[in-house]
Scaffold this active site. Structure first.
Site, PDB file in Angstrom:
ATOM      1  N   ARG A 135      11.896  25.570  -9.869  1.00 14.30           N
ATOM      2  CA  ARG A 135      11.835  26.827  -9.113  1.00 14.30           C
ATOM      3  C   ARG A 135      13.187  27.507  -9.206  1.00 14.30           C
ATOM      4  NH1 ARG A 135      10.422  22.695  -5.755  1.00 14.30           N
ATOM      5  NH2 ARG A 135       8.239  22.469  -5.143  1.00 14.30           N
ATOM      6  N   GLU A 174      -3.069  29.771  -9.038  1.00 15.87           N
ATOM      7  CA  GLU A 174      -2.998  29.455  -7.610  1.00 15.87           C
ATOM      8  C   GLU A 174      -3.795  30.427  -6.759  1.00 15.87           C
ATOM      9  OE1 GLU A 174       1.093  29.729  -6.277  1.00 15.87           O
ATOM     10  OE2 GLU A 174       1.557  31.145  -7.876  1.00 15.87           O
ATOM     11  N   HIS A 206      -0.687 -13.526  13.140  1.00 13.19           N
ATOM     12  CA  HIS A 206      -1.272 -12.190  13.123  1.00 13.19           C
ATOM     13  C   HIS A 206      -0.275 -11.147  12.633  1.00 13.19           C
ATOM     14  CE1 HIS A 206      -2.356  -8.302  15.015  1.00 13.19           C
ATOM     15  NE2 HIS A 206      -3.532  -8.631  14.518  1.00 13.19           N
ATOM     16  N   GLY A 238      -9.088 -11.016  12.289  1.00 12.43           N
ATOM     17  CA  GLY A 238      -8.929 -11.120  13.732  1.00 12.43           C
ATOM     18  C   GLY A 238      -9.512  -9.958  14.526  1.00 12.43           C
ATOM     19  N   MET A 244     -12.753  -8.991  14.688  1.00 11.64           N
ATOM     20  CA  MET A 244     -14.050  -9.264  15.285  1.00 11.64           C
ATOM     21  C   MET A 244     -14.046 -10.700  15.823  1.00 11.64           C
ATOM     22  SD  MET A 244     -16.696  -7.232  12.894  1.00 11.64           S
ATOM     23  CE  MET A 244     -16.142  -8.004  11.407  1.00 11.64           C
ATOM     24  N   LYS A 301     -16.896 -12.870   3.897  1.00 12.30           N
ATOM     25  CA  LYS A 301     -16.875 -14.291   4.227  1.00 12.30           C
ATOM     26  C   LYS A 301     -18.164 -14.968   3.776  1.00 12.30           C
ATOM     27  CE  LYS A 301     -14.903 -15.082   8.162  1.00 12.30           C
ATOM     28  NZ  LYS A 301     -14.930 -14.831   9.607  1.00 12.30           N
ATOM     29  N   SER A 331      -0.694  26.014 -15.109  1.00 14.60           N
ATOM     30  CA  SER A 331      -0.259  24.960 -14.214  1.00 14.60           C
ATOM     31  C   SER A 331      -0.844  25.269 -12.846  1.00 14.60           C
ATOM     32  CB  SER A 331       1.261  24.905 -14.159  1.00 14.60           C
ATOM     33  OG  SER A 331       1.643  23.976 -13.171  1.00 14.60           O
ATOM     34  N   ARG A 374     -19.821 -16.893  13.033  1.00 17.39           N
ATOM     35  CA  ARG A 374     -18.653 -16.202  12.479  1.00 17.39           C
ATOM     36  C   ARG A 374     -18.971 -14.777  12.049  1.00 17.39           C
ATOM     37  NH1 ARG A 374     -16.358 -20.190   7.946  1.00 17.39           N
ATOM     38  NH2 ARG A 374     -14.434 -19.064   8.438  1.00 17.39           N
ATOM     39  N   CYS A 392       1.121  21.324 -10.483  1.00 20.16           N
ATOM     40  CA  CYS A 392       2.481  21.217  -9.956  1.00 20.16           C
ATOM     41  C   CYS A 392       2.515  21.269  -8.443  1.00 20.16           C
ATOM     42  CB  CYS A 392       3.374  22.291 -10.556  1.00 20.16           C
ATOM     43  SG  CYS A 392       2.827  23.958 -10.166  1.00 20.16           S
ATOM     44  N   ARG A 433       9.670  28.453 -13.526  1.00 18.51           N
ATOM     45  CA  ARG A 433       8.878  29.493 -12.861  1.00 18.51           C
ATOM     46  C   ARG A 433       9.760  30.697 -12.556  1.00 18.51           C
ATOM     47  NH1 ARG A 433       6.058  28.195  -7.219  1.00 18.51           N
ATOM     48  NH2 ARG A 433       8.194  28.340  -6.466  1.00 18.51           N
ATOM     49  N   TYR A 492      -1.226  16.836 -17.859  1.00 17.42           N
ATOM     50  CA  TYR A 492      -0.199  16.134 -17.092  1.00 17.42           C
ATOM     51  C   TYR A 492      -0.292  16.479 -15.613  1.00 17.42           C
ATOM     52  CZ  TYR A 492       2.296  20.581 -16.864  1.00 17.42           C
ATOM     53  OH  TYR A 492       2.633  21.879 -16.593  1.00 17.42           O
ATOM     54  N   ARG A 526     -10.916 -15.926   0.144  1.00 15.21           N
ATOM     55  CA  ARG A 526     -10.988 -14.484  -0.133  1.00 15.21           C
ATOM     56  C   ARG A 526      -9.752 -14.114  -0.930  1.00 15.21           C
ATOM     57  NH1 ARG A 526      -9.869 -13.356   6.097  1.00 15.21           N
ATOM     58  NH2 ARG A 526      -7.773 -14.132   6.134  1.00 15.21           N
ATOM     59  N   GLY A 561      -1.194  25.490  -9.189  1.00 17.79           N
ATOM     60  CA  GLY A 561      -0.406  25.421  -7.963  1.00 17.79           C
ATOM     61  C   GLY A 561      -1.393  25.158  -6.842  1.00 17.79           C
ATOM     62  N   THR A 562      -1.676  23.872  -6.611  1.00 25.16           N
ATOM     63  CA  THR A 562      -2.784  23.548  -5.705  1.00 25.16           C
ATOM     64  C   THR A 562      -2.452  23.752  -4.239  1.00 25.16           C
ATOM     65  OG1 THR A 562      -2.139  21.248  -6.006  1.00 25.16           O
ATOM     66  CG2 THR A 562      -4.078  21.995  -7.198  1.00 25.16           C
ATOM     67  N   ASN A 563      -1.173  23.907  -3.896  1.00 33.51           N
ATOM     68  CA  ASN A 563      -0.869  24.213  -2.493  1.00 33.51           C
ATOM     69  C   ASN A 563      -1.442  25.577  -2.132  1.00 33.51           C
ATOM     70  OD1 ASN A 563       0.608  21.894  -2.666  1.00 33.51           O
ATOM     71  ND2 ASN A 563       2.602  22.903  -2.658  1.00 33.51           N
TER      72      ASN A 563
HETATM   73  P1  ADP Z   1     -11.630 -14.897  11.207  1.00 33.55           P
HETATM   74  O1  ADP Z   1     -12.456 -13.980  10.414  1.00 33.55           O
HETATM   75  O2  ADP Z   1     -11.030 -14.271  12.404  1.00 33.55           O
HETATM   76  O3  ADP Z   1     -10.658 -15.660  10.349  1.00 33.55           O
HETATM   77  P2  ADP Z   1     -13.317 -17.208  11.148  1.00 33.55           P
HETATM   78  O4  ADP Z   1     -14.780 -17.014  11.185  1.00 33.55           O
HETATM   79  O5  ADP Z   1     -12.728 -17.495   9.832  1.00 33.55           O
HETATM   80  O6  ADP Z   1     -12.638 -15.966  11.832  1.00 33.55           O
HETATM   81  O7  ADP Z   1     -12.988 -18.365  12.163  1.00 33.55           O
HETATM   82  C1  ADP Z   1     -11.707 -18.654  12.624  1.00 33.55           C
HETATM   83  C2  ADP Z   1     -11.374 -20.100  12.435  1.00 33.55           C
HETATM   84  O8  ADP Z   1     -12.339 -20.930  13.020  1.00 33.55           O
HETATM   85  C3  ADP Z   1     -11.351 -20.482  10.972  1.00 33.55           C
HETATM   86  O9  ADP Z   1     -10.058 -20.374  10.495  1.00 33.55           O
HETATM   87  C4  ADP Z   1     -11.789 -21.912  10.968  1.00 33.55           C
HETATM   88  O10 ADP Z   1     -10.678 -22.754  10.907  1.00 33.55           O
HETATM   89  C5  ADP Z   1     -12.511 -22.092  12.265  1.00 33.55           C
HETATM   90  N1  ADP Z   1     -13.935 -22.320  11.964  1.00 33.55           N
HETATM   91  C6  ADP Z   1     -14.896 -21.394  11.754  1.00 33.55           C
HETATM   92  N2  ADP Z   1     -16.054 -21.983  11.444  1.00 33.55           N
HETATM   93  C7  ADP Z   1     -15.827 -23.307  11.452  1.00 33.55           C
HETATM   94  C8  ADP Z   1     -16.649 -24.457  11.202  1.00 33.55           C
HETATM   95  N3  ADP Z   1     -17.922 -24.330  10.859  1.00 33.55           N
HETATM   96  N4  ADP Z   1     -16.072 -25.648  11.296  1.00 33.55           N
HETATM   97  C9  ADP Z   1     -14.770 -25.775  11.618  1.00 33.55           C
HETATM   98  N5  ADP Z   1     -13.961 -24.760  11.872  1.00 33.55           N
HETATM   99  C10 ADP Z   1     -14.475 -23.526  11.794  1.00 33.55           C
HETATM  100 MG    MG Z   2       2.692  29.572  -4.874  1.00 36.98          MG
HETATM  101 MG    MG Z   3     -11.023 -16.738   8.774  1.00 34.62          MG
END
Ligand code: ADP
Ligand code: MG
Ligand code: MG
Length: 907
Positions: free
Chosen positions: A591, A778, A485, A108, A110, A26, A797, A99, A864, A650, A884, A367, A799-801
């Site tokens: 086999r 093997e 989520h 979600g 952390m 982020k 060949s 953040r 194999c 084989r 191969y 991202r 035979g890694t098992n």
């Molecule tokens: P996560 O990693 O769980 O997505 P974020 O740090 O992205 O957490 O925060 C969650 C939400 O909070 C974001 O989707 C954003 O909309 C809101 N948010 C975070 N920072 C700001 C900010 N500086 N201003 C407005 N909204 C924010």
């Molecule tokens: Mg064998």
């Molecule tokens: Mg986010």
């Protein structure tokens, strides 16, 4: 002095996108968006505290490096200067968000705290600055109190909630009771007076339950938030998620402190998330959702149904809501422009978070967007066509697990069209799944452990559900949108998932689900079509989806990049044909003994048993002659199915006792046929008993004791080939001797092979017939004496098992008792039977190849074992110079992809 704080804002940034390790994904991307000359997007200014501080924090009893305080203050001042507002200033206050963000996104998992800096003193200033929008300020305040008391005071404070009900839930219930009393249906109906009162009630509850006052000092709030984000790295959810995703514990999280912008100041405000292309199908369409007058997390939380940003994002579910394109056309255009610029810049699909404050657009995150398998393939092909990426990048754009999704079953369409769905929801994860329904994450885990295929049914999921989601075949939720989520997590895993299926009435307590007047209880069976979002009663038949033209095209690209051959392990002509459809270039392991296990006729097995039970050479020869036509027929059909490609056959491998009949009547018949008494037969069977059969009389050792058995098999192979040759086909048999530890074993068998070969040329009046003579490697000793072994063989060949079994001294049938412990206690990084142990077993492989090729540079080398279809092992095989890999038919596409990726990753 160490730099712990990286500033961004005002068109500049200390960091950039390449610094994900230090700034987290982020933080690095915010710096890139804010500071890169190609972008310079409107990002609210802020700064990122590095992951090194997180490491320090955990190494030093949750304290910070001495320089941090000053660096944070300096960065904060810079932010204040840009905006002309001050953190904690009663007249013109500035609020920030705190953040989290690790190197790899952990959606979600952390914590993030919004509206930090709002206190009794700053509230009036913010009200004034917001144009006397008192309601907005108290709404922001109640959010801060809810988040802060939960994340900072309770979780980071190490307070165990009583009765499992945390402070957040308690505050939510307070709010719900006000809404109920006043008959409101949505949070937005709460008045200023309601909110003021709630804030007071919240604070009293916090004091009562947590024994502490909610802090009224901006800096105390800020440092509390920073500490809580670091603490959340080791929260239960985050740790569980890291285990599943294989993210190292020592990476740590960064903390980004960023100026708040407000999507909840009125009708000219909004917040949303969008994908630069459709993450469900891969189509090149701008796809997203937003909410007017809302703050950040409201979109993901599924509290209100978000509206589509444009026509393209409209579904059954949200078709009555106003799109951003219609409602705020200028801002939509601006957003669309950023979409294009970001894709061009990153050369990949972007997942974007944005907020609109009083008709001004701000970018809050970008991202690389998660996508499912079909979408990954589609995007790779499209972007290659558009010239956004090249062939090598395209090959890296699809993970082996994503490719695997395309090989997953879908509901048989011819049956599905005659069924009416029970309910329709949003198609959040593709493919289909059938299973018994369960209503909690714990139940999902338990039932799956008991071997049941389960579908997890929830109102909506939250990060605490990840274990249960993982254990389920599919996930079904009543609420939430495409960015909820459940949808996010399922998409990441490529799991079948339907969200927002609002017709469902779920009673998690009673473990029932009602829809259209029908009720289903825990254990009832449903089938989901995650590609369309349809839910059906009962089990529907599935078909596989390998005819997909995108898949075929994509794999052709992989083929043009890879250098490693891909063969298949096939024991029947049917397997061989199937594998060719998947793109196998030959058979790496056929086999011979398999024909005795199969369905079909009992006769081959009967003659084999006769052969095993024979006492004299004459008896045995007779049985061998009777067996011959069956063996030849099977081999011929397989060579024919693989016409033009090599087939490694084989020679008989397993210990013979495996074939001794157990049933009395079979034994009696066998005795009669052999002309001996039952007693005598039972005695002979007893003689075959070995105390350690896996290391007993088997493999080449059988051929040494019973040369007539080797000769029969070789004759079957060569005659099958000769007949095909006469029929105008192109057979390439490769004769493989198993369980070899010394070159003399191979010399001994080679005499027999050459004898049969000479007879064959005469019989078929041929000048020559192409075949290779080689061995399975093997046994560890064979690797060490590979230079000698290569003197008489044309191919190896691996035979890694068995090589893993004997290299480790782990019985592969008994690892269940201890390997899980070894992995949990980090004695082993992974199960060596699933992925090649490159350090030890890999070293044996390398020694074998090196020594073998020293003697014979043209030596053909393949693998194999089971590992031949495991992506990391395939890449290893490429690096050590094998010719191969060979794997089960369904893994062939995966191996083709991994082999191509190995080339790109090496360059
Ligand atoms: P996560 O990693 O769980 O997505 P974020 O740090 O992205 O957490 O925060 C969650 C939400 O909070 C974001 O989707 C954003 O909309 C809101 N948010 C975070 N920072 C700001 C900010 N500086 N201003 C407005 N909204 C924010
Ligand atoms: Mg064998
Ligand atoms: Mg986010």
């Amino acid at each position: 002095m160490a730099k712990y704080v990286y500033f961004f804002g005002g068109g500049k940034a200390d960091g950039n996108e390449s610094m994900k390790g230090l700034l987290g994904g982020k933080g690095a991307n915010l710096a890139e968006m804010a500071g890169h000359p190609e972008l310079r997007l409107p990002v609210p200014p802020g700064f990122t505290i590095t992951t090194e501080v997180c490491t320090y924090y955990y190494a030093n009893k949750r304290s910070y490096p001495a320089e941090l305080k000053e660096q944070v203050e300096t960065a904060l001042t810079k932010v204040e200067e840009i905006l002309g507002r001050k953190f904690g200033d009663p007249q013109n206050p500035l609020l920030v968000s705190v953040r989290s963000g690790a190197r790899k996104s952990m959606p979600g998992m952390m914590e993030t705290v919004l509206n930090v800096g709002l206190t009794e003193k700053t509230i009036p200033g913010l009200i004034k600055k917001s144009g006397a929008n008192e309601r907005f300020v108290y709404d922001a305040y109640r959010r801060l109190i809810m988040m802060y008391s939960d994340v900072v005071m309770e979780k980071a404070g190490g307070i165990e909630p009583k009765d499992e009900e945390g402070i957040r839930r308690q505050l939510e219930r307070l709010m719900d009771s006000v809404k109920k009393a006043k008959k409101y249906s949505s949070d937005t109906e709460l008045t200023t007076a309601d909110l003021k009162e709630l804030c007071g009630a919240f604070k009293r509850q916090i004091k009562k339950v947590l024994g502490k006052d909610f802090p009224d000092d901006p800096l105390e709030q800020l440092w509390g938030g920073i500490g809580a984000v670091f603490a959340s790295w080791n929260g239960k959810r985050a740790v569980a998620y890291r285990r599943i995703e294989g993210i190292p514990d020592d990476w740590g999280t960064a903390v980004t402190v960023q100026v708040m912008v407000f999507g909840n100041m009125g009708e000219d405000c909004a917040t949303g998330v969008a994908f630069s292309r459709n993450p469900g199908s891969g189509e090149n369409g701008f796809y997203g959702e937003y909410l007017v007058n809302a703050q950040g997390e409201d979109v993901v939380a599924g509290i209100r149904t978000p509206a589509p940003i444009n026509e393209y994002s409209t579904s059954e579910h949200n078709k009555d809501l106003t799109t951003l394109q219609k409602g705020m056309p200028v801002l939509y255009k601006e957003l669309e422009d950023y979409r294009t610029r970001l894709e061009k810049h990153y050369h990949d699909m972007q997942d974007i978070e944005f907020t609109i404050e009083k008709n001004r657009l701000f970018m809050l995150q970008c991202r690389v967007g998660k996508r499912n398998g079909p979408a990954a393939v589609r995007m790779a092909l499209d972007m290659l066509n558009e010239g956004l990426i090249n062939k090598e990048m395209a090959v890296l754009r699809v993970t082996p697990a994503q490719l695997d999704e395309l090989l997953h079953p879908i509901i048989d369409f011819s049956v599905e069209k005659d069924h009416t769905p029970l309910a329709k929801g949003l198609p959040a994860g593709p493919g289909a799944a059938s299973g018994v329904i369960v209503f909690s994450s714990n139940d999902a885990v338990e039932w799956a452990k008991a071997g049941k295929k389960v579908i997890l049914v929830r109102e909506e999921t939250n990060p605490e559900d990840v274990d249960g989601m993982r254990s389920s075949q599919a996930i079904l939720t009543a609420r939430g949108g495409m960015t909820s989520h459940a949808a996010l997590v399922a998409r990441g895993w490529g799991k079948c998932c339907i969200v927002g299926c609002s017709a469902l009435e779920i009673n998690a307590g009673k473990k029932t689900l009602s829809v259209n007047g029908k009720t289903y209880k825990e254990g009832d069976i449903l089938t989901l079509n995650g590609t369309k979002g349809y839910v059906y009663e009962g089990t529907l038949p599935m078909i596989d989806a390998t005819e997909n033209p995108d898949l075929v095209k994509f794999l052709k690209i992989c083929d043009s990049v890879r250098r490693l051959g891909v063969r298949t392990n096939a024991d029947t002509p049917a397997d061989a044909r199937r594998a060719r459809q998947f793109g196998a270039e030959g058979i790496g392991l056929f086999r011979t003994e398999h024909m005795f296990y199969g369905e079909g006729s009992d006769e081959p097995l009967f003659y084999l048993r006769k052969m095993i039970m024979s006492k004299t050479k004459e008896e045995r020869q007779k049985a061998v002659d009777e067996l011959f036509p069956y063996v030849k027929k099977d081999i011929k059909a397989t060579l024919e199915a693989m016409d033009g490609y090599p087939v490694v056959i084989r020679l008989l491998d397993p210990p013979l006792h495996e074939f001794v009949p157990r049933k009395k009547e079979k034994l009696e018949q066998l005795a009669k046929d052999l002309g001996i008494s039952l007693e005598e037969l039972e005695k002979r069977a007893g003689d075959l008993h070995e105390s350690n059969p896996m290391m007993g009389h088997r493999g080449v050792r059988l051929g040494v004791t019973y040369p007539e058995v080797t000769k029969m098999q070789v004759r079957a192979i060569l005659e099958a080939a000769a007949e095909l040759l006469k029929e105008g086909k192109k057979p390439y048999p490769e004769i493989m001797v198993p369980v070899v530890c010394d070159v003399n074993e191979l010399k001994n068998q080679k005499v027999l092979v050459e004898e049969v070969y000479a007879e064959l040329l005469k019989k078929f009046n041929l000048e020559k017939l192409e075949y290779l003579y080689g061995t399975m490697i093997e046994i560890p000793r064979a690797c060490l004496v590979a230079d000698k072994i290569a003197e008489v063989t044309e191919f190896f060949s691996y035979g890694t098992n068995d090589l893993t079994q004997m290299g480790y001294g782990f019985s592969r049938d008994d690892i269940g008792g201890f390997v899980p412990d070894y992995i949990e206690k980090k004695i082993l990084p992974a199960d060596p039977f699933q992925t090649i142990d490159q350090l030890g077993i890999g070293e044996l492989i390398k020694i074998g190849i090196e020594r073998g090729r020293k003697t014979k540079p043209s030596l053909e080398v393949g693998i194999c074992g089971e590992h031949g279809g495991e992506p990391n092992s395939v890449k290893f095989c490429h690096r050590v110079g094998m010719n191969y890999v060979s794997c089960s038919p369904f893994r062939v596409p995966i191996a083709r992809l991994a082999a191509a990726q190995a080339v790109v990753e090496q360059e």
